[in-house]
Structure formats: structure tokens, C-alpha cells
Write an enzyme that holds these catalytic residues in place. Structure first.
Site, PDB file in Angstrom:
ATOM      1  N   LYS A 163       0.845  -1.215   0.000  1.00  0.00           N
ATOM      2  CA  LYS A 163       0.000   0.000   0.000  1.00  0.00           C
ATOM      3  C   LYS A 163       0.879   1.264   0.000  1.00  0.00           C
ATOM      4  CE  LYS A 163      -3.485  -2.814   0.042  1.00  0.00           C
ATOM      5  NZ  LYS A 163      -4.254  -3.369   1.133  1.00  0.00           N
TER       6      LYS A 163
HETATM    7  C1  LIG Z   1      -5.236  -4.385   1.741  1.00  0.00           C
HETATM    8  C2  LIG Z   1      -6.713  -4.315   1.733  1.00  0.00           C
HETATM    9  C3  LIG Z   1      -7.515  -4.499   2.873  1.00  0.00           C
HETATM   10  C4  LIG Z   1      -7.024  -5.061   4.167  1.00  0.00           C
HETATM   11  O1  LIG Z   1      -5.896  -4.552   4.651  1.00  0.00           O
HETATM   12  P1  LIG Z   1      -4.866  -5.422   5.524  1.00  0.00           P
HETATM   13  O2  LIG Z   1      -4.057  -4.343   6.164  1.00  0.00           O
HETATM   14  O3  LIG Z   1      -4.081  -6.275   4.570  1.00  0.00           O
HETATM   15  O4  LIG Z   1      -5.631  -6.222   6.512  1.00  0.00           O
HETATM   16  C5  LIG Z   1      -8.879  -4.258   2.773  1.00  0.00           C
HETATM   17  N1  LIG Z   1      -9.443  -3.876   1.621  1.00  0.00           N
HETATM   18  C6  LIG Z   1      -8.716  -3.727   0.496  1.00  0.00           C
HETATM   19  C7  LIG Z   1      -9.416  -3.306  -0.751  1.00  0.00           C
HETATM   20  C8  LIG Z   1      -7.340  -3.959   0.507  1.00  0.00           C
HETATM   21  O5  LIG Z   1      -6.639  -3.839  -0.622  1.00  0.00           O
END
Ligand SMILES: *Cc1c(COP(=O)(O)O)cnc(C)c1O
Length: 395
Positions: free
Chosen positions: A193
Site C-alpha cells: 500500500k
Molecule cells: C489491503 C486491503 C484491505 C485489508 O488490509 P490489511 O491491512 O491487509 O488487513 C482491505 N481492503 C482492500 C481493498 C485492501 O486492498
């Protein structure tokens, strides 16, 4: 063999679709916490929460162990429970709908807009019933969903908007940063991210009531807040007011996140540069569909999704995907329609059809995009896509 797709030299190492960027200052921030008195539940958490809240212009922020835990917290704060329905998109990561199941609610999948690949507000409106309690729009690839229309719909029907902005930290819609467009907004700090804490997540909100519930939920449902206690036995006293979890972030992670925030704008600027280079290279190539952008949306480009108009190629998506992987381009697919998952089928979702989501899935792939990509890496992706296009396009 007539195949001459190897005019250009191939990469010798796999280029992933996403990757973190950590510098000396990040290491120093982590080290400082390790040498301090608190490695969890210390001051670094609030500093990081304040920094993200200020950046997006929200009043409150609550850090969580990961984005999925944060979504779980948001569903708790929104009061989702058995019998409640929550509308979301099928083109998302599993967590966007799993969080509803955690609370005993029922996710309802509404189809996507074929241009943006985000939840279509008209399709969402059609799925509203008296049991609907919330909507979870997702900003696929970093392009905000049509938040003005989704929020208007929610206001009309008294629904809570939980904005899954795991892809869109730093993006904006209608000139406003993602973070206060819905009632609660979730960010993820997984290494692919925009900024990372290893694992980590956060909810930002303007509403004190949600904030209090989120704080409670993150820490076993426990409180020591004198305003909330039902009795008081002494200075050691605490009470449990809800069935919460241990979803706390460590100070080690928060210090990393705080340091990463200083570089967020630089990271996004580089992502935008890479997306422009891809757009310039691919937009005139017959059969390739570059990511259409809604005029109100300014993406932060977590993903660059390329679609292949398959009838124009003598290859299916899998053959194209494998040809790119053979060239060491770490393409990926985001995402498989959630209702197709065996678990979802087993709990009653086997009859669902979202036509746009399914045709999107059949023909899309994500190209590598992350701020630390060099110009050479970007050119390698462009060369490989052009090679594969030449290899498979119907003349
Ligand atoms: C990465 C992600 C999540 C969850 O995040 P984590 O930190 O990996 O638990 C939720 N929704 C979307 C669309 C994501 O890409």
C-alpha cells in the site's frame, strides 16, 4: 519459428507489482522506539494517528493491527449485527466483505461501473432493502468511488458509509482528500500500500461516537475512562463494555508509519508519473484499455489496471498473463469476484451474477507500479507489454 518477440533484452529478475520503500530515517524512527520505554501502547501511536488525521483532514483516527481489523472495528462501531445487510462491491479484497460476516451481518454484492470498476451507485441503490444498514464502497486501484452519489444515497436511506480506502490514501474526490467523504474511512499499511507499517491499519472519522467505540473495540472492549465507568473501586479499576479484541498496533509500527507519512506525497507523485508513462505508451494500442478516470476523482494509483479486449487477440487472459510473467513482469489480477470464493458459495452466494464484475475479471491485469521503480523498470514493463501485444494481436 516466426516469433521474434525477443528483439529487446528481457529482464533477468522479477519486477513485483508492488513493494515498500524504506530509508535510513524509517530505520532510525523504529530504532528510537526500540530504545524507548514503550514498544506498545506508548506515545508513538497517538502521534501517528494525529499525523494521518491531519493529513486527510479528519478529527479522529484509531490505529489497528491491520486494515482488516480496522474494518471489523468500523462494522462494530456502525452497529452491524445479525439480520443486517451491507452493500459492497464484488471486485475487492476479501476483507471488505468478510468484516460484515465477522459481525454476523450479510454482505450484499452490487455490480461495478464498467468504466471505473468501482461500485456502481445505481446498482447499489437497487440492492437496498429494509435490512440494509451500511454501504462499503472501495476505491479500486486508488481511484475514489463515486462518493458524492453514494453518500447521498446513504443519507436518504439512513445508512452508514464505511469507506474502504485501502488503495487510496492521498487520493481525492471533488477536490477533497479521501478520509472524510464517508462516515468512517479505512486505510491499510500493508507493504504494497502507499505507506507501510509492516502490518497496520487505521480508521479516520469526524464522529466522536464512532471514535469512542473504535477505541473500545481495539482493546478488548475495556475502558478506564471515568466518564464511562459504571462504578469505581479504585485507581486499578477497569470495566469491559463490549466484546472487543486485541487489535492494537505496536509503537514500533506507529513510528515507522509516522516516518513514512513524511514521504507520502513524494511516493504518490512517482506513482502518478508511472501511470502517465503507461497511459502514454498504451492508450493508442488497439485492444488495450487504459484506466478511465472519473472527472471528480484524482487517483493515488495503488494499482495500474490494464484491460485486454480479448476478441482482438488470439490468446486468453491467462496466456497473456503467463507471457508477461515469462518476461519477469510481476503482473497480478485484482480481484476475483468475492462471491465466487468457495466459502461464499457455501454460505448461499452461488446464485449471484454481477455481469460487469465478471467481464472485468476475465480481461484485466495489474501492471507493476510502486514509487521505487526506476525509469528502466517502467520501460521494461512497456517493452514487455508491447512484445506480448505484437505476439498475440490479430492483424
Ligand atoms: C489491503 C486491503 C484491505 C485489508 O488490509 P490489511 O491491512 O491487509 O488487513 C482491505 N481492503 C482492500 C481493498 C485492501 O486492498
Amino acid at each position: 519459428m516466426s516469433y521474434d518477440g525477443d528483439k529487446r533484452a528481457r529482464r533477468t529478475t522479477l519486477l513485483p507489482y508492488g513493494k515498500q520503500w524504506l530509508d535510513e530515517d524509517d530505520m532510525a524512527a523504529v530504532r528510537a522506539v526500540l530504545e524507548s520505554d514503550y514498544i506498545t501502547q506508548g506515545p508513538a501511536i497517538e502521534r501517528f494517528e494525529r499525523k494521518v488525521a491531519d493529513y486527510v483532514g479528519a478529527k479522529y483516527a484509531v490505529a489497528f493491527a491491520n486494515g482488516t481489523a480496522a474494518l471489523h472495528g468500523a462494522c462494530f462501531a456502525a452497529g452491524i449485527g445479525p439480520g443486517d445487510e451491507v452493500i459492497t462491491t464484488p471486485i475487492t479484497f476479501l476483507a471488505s466483505s468478510n468484516c460484515v460476516l465477522y459481525m454476523g451481518g450479510r454482505p450484499v454484492f452490487a455490480d461495478i461501473d464498467p468504466r471505473t470498476y468501482n461500485l456502481d451507485p445505481d446498482r447499489a441503490a437497487e440492492r437496498i432493502t429494509p435490512a440494509t444498514k451500511a454501504i462499503i464502497p472501495v476505491d479500486l486501484a486508488g481511484q475514489p468511488a463515486e462518493m458524492d452519489r453514494i453518500v447521498m444515497l446513504a443519507r436518504d436511506r439512513g445508512l452508514v458509509v464505511i469507506h474502504d480506502a485501502a488503495h487510496s490514501l492521498g487520493a481525492s474526490y471533488g477536490g477533497r482528500k479521501v478520509g472524510t467523504l464517508g462516515d468512517m474511512t479505512m486505510f491499510s499499511f500493508h507493504p504494497v500500500k502507499h505507506i507501510t507499517t509492516g502490518e497496520g491499519g487505521m480508521i479516520v472519522t469526524d464522529y466522536e461516537e464512532y471514535y469512542r467505540k473504535l477505541i473500545l473495540f481495539r482493546n478488548h472492549g475495556m475502558t478506564r475512562d471515568p466518564d464511562m465507568l459504571q462504578s469505581f473501586d479504585g485507581p486499578w479499576y477497569y470495566e469491559m463494555h463490549a466484546l472487543g479484541f486485541n487489535y492494537r498496533m505496536t509503537d514500533i509500527q506507529a513510528a515507522l508509519g509516522h516516518s513514512q507519512m513524511d514521504k507520502l506525497d513524494k511516493f504518490i507523485a512517482r506513482r502518478r508519473e508511472i501511470a502517465s508513462a503507461y497511459n502514454a505508451a498504451f492508450s493508442e494500442m488497439d485492444g488495450l484499455v487504459t484506466p478511465w478516470q472519473h472527472p471528480s476523482a484524482e487517483s493515488s494509483w495503488h494499482l495500474y489496471i490494464l484491460r485486454w479486449d480479448l476478441p482482438k487477440f488470439h490468446a486468453d487472459r491467462r496466456a497473456i498473463f503467463e507471457a508477461l510473467r515469462e518476461r519477469n513482469i510481476g503482473v497480478n489480477v485484482h480481484y476475483i469476484p468475492v462471491y465466487w470464493q468457495p466459502y461464499y458459495r457455501s454460505i448461499g452466494y452461488s446464485g449471484i451474477v454481477c455481469t460487469n464484475a465478471e467481464s472485468y475479471y476475465a480481461s484485466s491485469m495489474s501492471l507493476p507500479i510502486f514509487p521505487r521503480m526506476t525509469d528502466r523498470d517502467v520501460q521494461d514493463v512497456i517493452d514487455a507489454v508491447q512484445d506480448v501485444w505484437e505476439l498475440f494481436v490479430r492483424q
